[in-house]
Design a protein around this motif. Sequence first.
Motif, PDB file in Angstrom:
ATOM      1  N   GLY A   1      38.109  48.562  39.622  1.00 33.74           N
ATOM      2  CA  GLY A   1      39.468  47.866  39.737  1.00 33.74           C
ATOM      3  C   GLY A   1      40.447  48.812  39.878  1.00 33.74           C
TER       4      GLY A   1
ATOM      5  N   GLU B   1      41.847  53.608  42.600  1.00 38.70           N
ATOM      6  CA  GLU B   1      40.652  52.478  42.606  1.00 38.70           C
ATOM      7  C   GLU B   1      39.356  52.967  41.822  1.00 38.70           C
TER       8      GLU B   1
ATOM      9  N   TRP C   1      43.738  50.763  38.778  1.00 41.11           N
ATOM     10  CA  TRP C   1      44.303  51.407  37.735  1.00 41.11           C
ATOM     11  C   TRP C   1      45.760  51.915  37.778  1.00 41.11           C
TER      12      TRP C   1
END
Length: 391
Positions: free
Chosen positions: A165, A159, A167
Amino acid sequence: MNLVSVAARNVLRNKFRTLLTVIGAAVAVLAFVLLRTVLSAWNVAADYAAKDRIATRHKISFILPLPKRYMATVREVPGVTEGTFMNWFGGKDPRDANNFFGSMAVDSATFFKVYDEMVVAPADMERWMADRKGAIIGDVLASRLGEKGVKVGDTVTLEGSIYPGPWQFNISGIYTATRKSMDRSQFIFHYDYLNESIPEKQRDQIGWMAARIDEPSRSAEISAAIDKIFDEKDVQTATMSERAMNLSFMAMMSAVLTALNVVSIIILLIMMMILGNTMAMGVRERTREYGVLRALGFEPKHVRIFIVGEAATVGLLAGLVGLAISYPIVELGMGRWLEENMGGMFPYFRIDPATMVLAVLLSMGLSLAASLIPAHRASKLSVTDALRRVA
């Protein structure tokens, strides 16, 4: 048998009090060893820094980015043999928010050439170079990432904090380290993967650069040459040796380091008071015995030897017991935990041999110092006053 051996045997006259004194002083030794080990572990990155490596960051602050194009200019500076760049990612394990580790996007073509103390198997390196989402992680991080650790071939999702976001990464390899200062809990992945996935206005920015130089003695000269090139640019740089860079990181924690030094001094004073109180009580209880010895022909210096010898024995015992409990607690227990969970700050947490020697010497030295006043007073008593004294 001599005066010193007799004095040492006096330690056992009051076994319970001696035991409590040794335990109390040993705890102080333990605290002293712990604090000194924290300080030495904090400095290990600077102590073992590569002498032929320099680092370049933003002139104002380490947290401000540099243009990626600067890297090509640095590589062309005379004396620079290889250069690479990194960008802090700030990824977290979504399943364990308390698992802190360094995550960086790097120049995959040059990073492991500049940081050659990070050892990666050739097969792992080949796999990493062929995978855009590939990541290479330290062996310490591999054992604690996720619920049961990860291995080559696993898929990991981090995170993002700086770049929000989820990954996704594929574990391409696991590195080990040949240098004590190298953090073995880092997460390394391709800069291109990050750069192509973020908004365009954030692209082509890097955190800092590192370069190998041909002659360590020219470190200051080459650093100055790099900074001079960018003096007229919109973004200026600050270049320094790797040791200086690591010391600048530690300077941010200067207040903490100062506090640890002060606390270690306070602990020594507490140890001295513990030992001094025991010696004063022992001298007071045996004043009549010293009077008898004086009456038998012993001189004042002999009385001093009795007291100082007993103090040295207690100090030695306290130092040895303190070291005996320090090793399993500080090195085997806390040290292993810190290396595994806080490798970025404490990549190598071990009790330095110099700390061990210093702890024992200080324990004996403070015990001797604490005994000087009682020894002096006892040696100055007249025979008649000593014989009349009641403990």
